[in-house]
Design an enzyme around this catalytic site. Structure first.
Site, PDB file in Angstrom:
ATOM      1  N   ASP A   6      -8.224  -7.028   3.984  1.00 37.30           N
ATOM      2  CA  ASP A   6      -7.243  -7.988   3.484  1.00 37.30           C
ATOM      3  C   ASP A   6      -6.893  -9.060   4.505  1.00 37.30           C
ATOM      4  O   ASP A   6      -6.266 -10.070   4.160  1.00 37.30           O
ATOM      5  CB  ASP A   6      -5.976  -7.262   3.045  1.00 37.30           C
ATOM      6  CG  ASP A   6      -6.179  -6.468   1.767  1.00 37.30           C
ATOM      7  OD1 ASP A   6      -7.053  -6.840   0.963  1.00 37.30           O
ATOM      8  OD2 ASP A   6      -5.470  -5.461   1.567  1.00 37.30           O
ATOM      9  N   SER A  55       0.827  -1.211   0.000  1.00 40.52           N
ATOM     10  CA  SER A  55       0.000   0.000   0.000  1.00 40.52           C
ATOM     11  C   SER A  55       0.859   1.259   0.000  1.00 40.52           C
ATOM     12  O   SER A  55       0.575   2.228  -0.716  1.00 40.52           O
ATOM     13  CB  SER A  55      -0.938  -0.001   1.210  1.00 40.52           C
ATOM     14  OG  SER A  55      -1.818  -1.103   1.167  1.00 40.52           O
TER      15      SER A  55
END
Length: 431
Positions: free
Chosen positions: A313, A23
């Site tokens: 996630d 990310s």
């Protein structure tokens, strides 16, 4: 080349470090692409998703040099370039949604696509918001809500509203808003995945962009543009989304491992998995002095209720921990998790059930009836990296051998996963 991984009962011992954050890496690459000058990114994650971000950067006119441990990005001196070819985002949803929004700041046509999973992932609400700001934003297929998409800007300042289910839409429009002339206001109804929104705000703020926003509920964001991004000089922190796999592996086996080089800044929402696993009874000790944690197995975990809305996630690996735990574990806030690379709720239910798990689900929650013995079985990753790694961990406390099909997809976020885990005794075999 398709790979099969074989996982069987093993205990772990030793020390390991996980790669840098996916990310953070993707945000660093795309902000460097929009900045004016040379950026340096140390410890980037060289995964397939992050390499997709570098392809987007090149498409937008940046000169990208990739060396081991360091990436440099020299943005175009003339600003973002209209790509002269289709932007292929591979399997990276983050790259796809962010690059789609950024494309709306250009004054000519941009075409974006990705692999077969990206070509199934919904994009309609993002395109609708871009049209509300004056962009041309459509899919190439009639009645399709997915890539390929065609974008033409430039967008004009105004107010757009999102339902809050997909943080990547919001983050993409936030990144783009700094390039729009005037005040752009993004309103969000019931924001979820909030740590990712904060991560985007932090990256933008650190690189020179002023943002007004609701710091408690993330119900609105306002950016007065145009503003110029500063170049990136950074070292990417370790990835808590990846830490989760060896951490859970240690707790569901009779193991003791130390995971080093952790990011304890609180910038990654998935670090909350430590608190979740401790609440389940896991023996986990954080050491702030050495930026490490120690995880010891041997304790029986217990089922609890876990809100996954901010940590989507983590659902695959949490469902594996729940299979090991005694009693029921209920995973809530799962709506957005059904539209990731796969419907991860359905996929984990289906594959873990092949191994003997007892799982039920509704639109809003997933219930794992834990404590049932798992056995080896032929299971399928569905080309989803987090599913593949989670099933490999499940094999470590199962009777028999778990045979995981299409296991190579772990390279999307955790290249070297099997080798790294074997370094502490996981005993994974691949062919």
């Amino acid at each position: 080349m398709k790979m099969i991984a074989f996982a069987s009962r093993h205990n772990l011992s030793g020390r390991l470090s996980v790669p840098g954050s996916k990310s953070h890496t993707i945000r660093a690459v795309l902000i460097a692409t929009m900045a004016n000058g040379l950026s340096t990114i140390k410890n980037p994650l060289p995964s397939e998703d992050c390499l997709s971000a570098t392809r987007a950067a090149r498409a937008f006119g940046s000169d990208v040099k990739i060396e081991k441990g360091v990436w440099t990005i020299q943005s175009s001196q003339d600003g973002l370039k209209v790509p002269d070819d289709v932007i292929d985002c591979g399997n990276s949803g983050t790259t796809y949604y962010f690059a789609t929004a950024i494309s709306g700041t250009l004054n000519d046509y941009v075409v974006l696509t990705g692999d077969y999973q990206i070509r199934r992932r919904p994009v309609g609400k993002l395109l609708e918001a871009m049209r509300d700001l004056g962009a041309f934003a459509v899919t190439t297929r009639i009645n399709s809500n997915a890539a390929p998409v065609i974008i033409k800007g430039p967008m004009k300042a105004g107010t757009i509203v999102f339902g809050g289910k997909m943080s990547q839409y919001i983050s993409g429009m936030l990144l783009a808003s700094a390039r729009i002339n005037g005040k752009t206001r993004i309103e969000v109804q019931k924001a979820i995945e909030r740590p990712y929104l904060q991560m985007t705000v932090d990256w933008m703020t650190e690189h020179g962009i002023k943002i007004e926003y609701d710091e408690k509920n993330y119900s609105f964001f306002e950016v007065e543009g145009p503003q110029e991004y500063r170049t990136v000089e950074t070292s990417i922190p370790s990835d808590w989304e990846s830490v989760a796999f060896p951490l859970v592996a240690a707790l569901v086996t009779d193991s003791e491992i130390v995971i080093e080089d952790l990011d304890l800044s609180g910038s990654q929402g998935d670090s909350v998995i430590v608190d979740i696993l401790k609440e389940m009874g896991g023996d986990v000790t954080l050491d702030g002095a050495t930026n490490s944690l120690k995880a010891r197995g041997g304790n029986r975990l217990r089922g609890i209720t876990i809100d996954c809305s901010d940590i989507p996630d983590a659902l695959p690996i949490l469902s594996v921990a729940a299979c090991f735990a005694e009693g029921d574990t209920v995973l809530t806030g799962i709506e957005s998790i059904r539209v990731k690379e796969t419907d991860r709720v359905e996929v984990m239910k289906r594959e873990l059930s092949k191994m003997g798990a007892s799982i039920e689900d509704t639109d809003h929650e997933m219930t794992i009836h834990g404590g049932k013995k798992l056995t080896g079985a032929k299971v399928e990753s569905h080309d989803d990296h987090r599913v593949a790694m989670s099933l490999a961990v499940a094999g470590l406390f199962s009777d028999g051998v778990a045979e995981i099909g299409n296991a190579e997809c772990v390279s999307v976020s955790f290249p070297g996963f099997y080798e790294l885990m074997n370094g502490v005794g996981a005993g994974f075999e691949t062919e």
